[in-house]
Design an enzyme around this catalytic site. Sequence first.
Site, short mmCIF file in Angstrom:
data_model
loop_
_atom_site.label_atom_id
_atom_site.label_comp_id
_atom_site.label_asym_id
_atom_site.label_seq_id
_atom_site.Cartn_x
_atom_site.Cartn_y
_atom_site.Cartn_z
N CYS A 131 4.38 16.54 -1.13
CA CYS A 131 4.99 15.71 -2.18
C CYS A 131 4.94 16.44 -3.52
O CYS A 131 3.90 16.98 -3.90
CB CYS A 131 4.25 14.39 -2.27
SG CYS A 131 4.86 13.33 -3.58
N CYS A 173 -0.08 12.15 -9.14
CA CYS A 173 -0.07 10.77 -8.64
C CYS A 173 -1.39 10.49 -7.94
O CYS A 173 -1.94 11.36 -7.28
CB CYS A 173 1.09 10.63 -7.66
SG CYS A 173 1.17 9.05 -6.84
N CYS A 220 -1.81 9.78 -2.78
CA CYS A 220 -2.14 10.45 -1.50
C CYS A 220 -3.01 11.67 -1.78
O CYS A 220 -2.55 12.80 -1.67
CB CYS A 220 -0.86 10.89 -0.80
SG CYS A 220 0.32 9.58 -0.54
N CYS A 267 8.94 8.99 -3.03
CA CYS A 267 7.62 8.61 -2.54
C CYS A 267 7.65 8.60 -1.01
O CYS A 267 8.57 8.06 -0.41
CB CYS A 267 7.21 7.24 -3.07
SG CYS A 267 5.61 6.73 -2.41
N TYR A 275 -13.07 -14.41 6.80
CA TYR A 275 -12.23 -13.64 5.87
C TYR A 275 -10.85 -13.43 6.51
O TYR A 275 -10.35 -12.32 6.62
CB TYR A 275 -12.88 -12.29 5.51
CG TYR A 275 -14.32 -12.42 5.08
CD1 TYR A 275 -14.65 -12.66 3.74
CD2 TYR A 275 -15.37 -12.33 6.00
CE1 TYR A 275 -15.97 -12.80 3.34
CE2 TYR A 275 -16.69 -12.46 5.62
CZ TYR A 275 -16.99 -12.70 4.29
OH TYR A 275 -18.30 -12.83 3.89
N GLU A 285 -11.25 -18.45 4.67
CA GLU A 285 -10.73 -17.51 3.68
C GLU A 285 -10.84 -18.14 2.28
O GLU A 285 -10.70 -19.34 2.12
CB GLU A 285 -9.26 -17.18 4.03
CG GLU A 285 -8.38 -16.69 2.92
CD GLU A 285 -8.79 -15.35 2.35
OE1 GLU A 285 -9.22 -14.47 3.12
OE2 GLU A 285 -8.72 -15.18 1.12
N ASP A 293 -14.01 -9.74 8.81
CA ASP A 293 -13.25 -8.66 8.16
C ASP A 293 -13.37 -8.84 6.64
O ASP A 293 -12.41 -9.21 5.96
CB ASP A 293 -11.78 -8.74 8.62
CG ASP A 293 -10.92 -7.62 8.05
OD1 ASP A 293 -11.46 -6.69 7.43
OD2 ASP A 293 -9.69 -7.68 8.24
N CYS A 295 -13.37 -2.17 5.75
CA CYS A 295 -12.68 -1.07 5.07
C CYS A 295 -13.67 -0.29 4.21
O CYS A 295 -13.27 0.56 3.43
CB CYS A 295 -11.54 -1.62 4.22
SG CYS A 295 -12.06 -2.85 3.04
C1 LIG Z 1 -10.09 -7.29 4.24
S1 LIG Z 1 -9.31 -8.79 3.84
C2 LIG Z 1 -9.12 -9.53 5.41
C3 LIG Z 1 -7.73 -9.55 5.84
C4 LIG Z 1 -7.39 -10.20 7.17
N1 LIG Z 1 -8.44 -10.22 8.14
C5 LIG Z 1 -6.18 -9.44 7.71
O1 LIG Z 1 -6.35 -8.63 8.59
O2 LIG Z 1 -5.08 -9.67 7.19
C6 LIG Z 1 -10.65 -9.72 3.19
C7 LIG Z 1 -10.32 -11.15 2.84
O3 LIG Z 1 -11.52 -11.80 2.40
C8 LIG Z 1 -11.20 -12.74 1.40
N2 LIG Z 1 -12.44 -13.01 0.65
C9 LIG Z 1 -13.04 -12.25 -0.29
N3 LIG Z 1 -14.18 -12.81 -0.71
C10 LIG Z 1 -14.34 -13.95 -0.01
C11 LIG Z 1 -15.34 -14.97 0.01
N4 LIG Z 1 -16.38 -14.91 -0.79
N5 LIG Z 1 -15.16 -16.00 0.85
C12 LIG Z 1 -14.08 -16.07 1.67
N6 LIG Z 1 -13.11 -15.13 1.70
C13 LIG Z 1 -13.23 -14.08 0.87
C14 LIG Z 1 -10.11 -12.06 0.62
O4 LIG Z 1 -9.34 -12.98 -0.10
C15 LIG Z 1 -9.32 -11.33 1.72
O5 LIG Z 1 -8.26 -12.12 2.17
#
Ligand SMILES: C[S@@+](CC[C@H](N)C(=O)[O-])C[C@H]1O[C@@H](n2cnc3c(N)ncnc32)[C@H](O)[C@@H]1O
Length: 470
Positions: free
Chosen positions: A78, A84, A87, A179, A331, A352, A401, A428
């Site tokens: 790129c 940037c 990446c 991009c 989450y 969530e 997650d 992540c």
């Molecule tokens: C990594 S994302 C998960 C995404 C989902 N599993 C997906 O694959 O699309 C983490 C999520 O946790 C939520 N989150 C963050 N802090 C939180 C909390 N204290 N209680 C509940 N949810 C929370 C965020 O809003 C976000 O949607």
Amino acid sequence: MRNKSKKKKFEILEGVKIEDMVAEGKCLARHDNMVIFVAGVAPGDVVDLRITRKKKSFLEAEPVHFHELSELRVQPFCEHFGTCGGCKWQHIGYDTQLYFKQKQVKDNLERIGKVPLPEFDPILGSGKTRYYRNKLEYTFSNTSWLTKEQIQSGQEFDRDALGFHIPGRFDKILDIKHCYLQPDPSNAIRLEVRKYAKEHSLPFFDIVKQEGYMRNLIIRTANTGELMVIVQVYEDRPEEMQALMEHLAATFPEITSLQYVVNAKGNETFHDLEVVCYKGLPYIHEEMEGVRFRVGPKSFYQTNADQAYELYKKTRELANLTGDELVYDLYTGAGTIANFVAKQCREVIGIEYVPSAIEDAKINSQINNITNTTFYAGDMKDILSDELIARHGRPDVVITDPPRAGMHEDVVQKLLQVHPNRIVYVSCNPATQARDVEWLSEKYDVTRVQPVDMFPQTHHVENIVLLTAK
Ligand SMILES: C[S@@+](CC[C@H](N)C(=O)[O-])C[C@H]1O[C@@H](n2cnc3c(N)ncnc32)[C@H](O)[C@@H]1O
């Protein structure tokens, strides 16, 4: 005294060999038993380093002269690489990127987790290493970033820009020519909107003075072929907006959701603003195994959709569902994992923080005729209560997650108390995952580790850990 410390701060270390790639995409070198973190280099490079930060236990430095270039280097593809922030690992081949991502997961689980580990499953690379994102957000600015070479050339440059923020600079935007992150017609739409705005004298936004008109452009593509474009402007100018919308609709008939937002706030976020659907539907769809996910302008959806499918398939495989299980999806975001696994288990409870995401999760169940999901909005540590567990029952499987910060200690304690048979932990951030795994190791063994690459050309890595009750 002041001079001395200033001099020390910019000390040069000569001929330092770069050893490793570590957290946050930085490389690691050593000098006099001190660890040095360096950006913009590759393991194997031999460089002179200028110290930019001194801490008790580590230094930070930048390369000022290269003596030898690493054999791991490849030519970045790129033209914006290096300026940037998008990446940052393009100078390293994809196999090498995967090697260091897997190593990062292993190092974290060994050093922070300190738990017995099984042999790792090899990291799952992304099928697409370019044009893999389904969402990009571009910012308009009247103070385009100029590179050193541009400034030194003495030439005049167009200062209007439509592109990405320079890392760490809220006020400087790099004008993007091409991009490699999002498939067509993403580049064509961005270039056309830029050209149209220039030709019609629509002023690019000045973030410092808070004036101008064109603020932001969001393009969302989907694996169903649907396409959303959202233009954000600073003030309501109905005639100009109508002309711009008509132009976009005529030039790109493939847009299925054409929207705009008038945003007079200090920042570009629009979760609290009305998004006007000018043409088409106010949402698009992504699809996995026939399950459709509605994605509105404010909805979250995994940005590498193809690889999200691989991630979810692995998550489901590790959850080892037979059809009888009660699953809690912590989450859950827009309920994507919950709805994806719903047909393979008895019931799913999704939790969530963001209420609008939970609305999306419910809609996603409805449009797919999924009736065995229940969703709750709120803070995990409050919602995942004894009362909730009494109402729905003790989960057989928990899928979790969490965001980069990992799980709150109370949530980990609750999982230890509730004691599901299996916990599938998707993360992540390998460091916070390793910390949480150590806490959970009181009652769980790590039985599978599966790193997944969702973001080629970046340092980010996703990892799935299967925890099995002892
Ligand atoms: C990594 S994302 C998960 C995404 C989902 N599993 C997906 O694959 O699309 C983490 C999520 O946790 C939520 N989150 C963050 N802090 C939180 C909390 N204290 N209680 C509940 N949810 C929370 C965020 O809003 C976000 O949607």
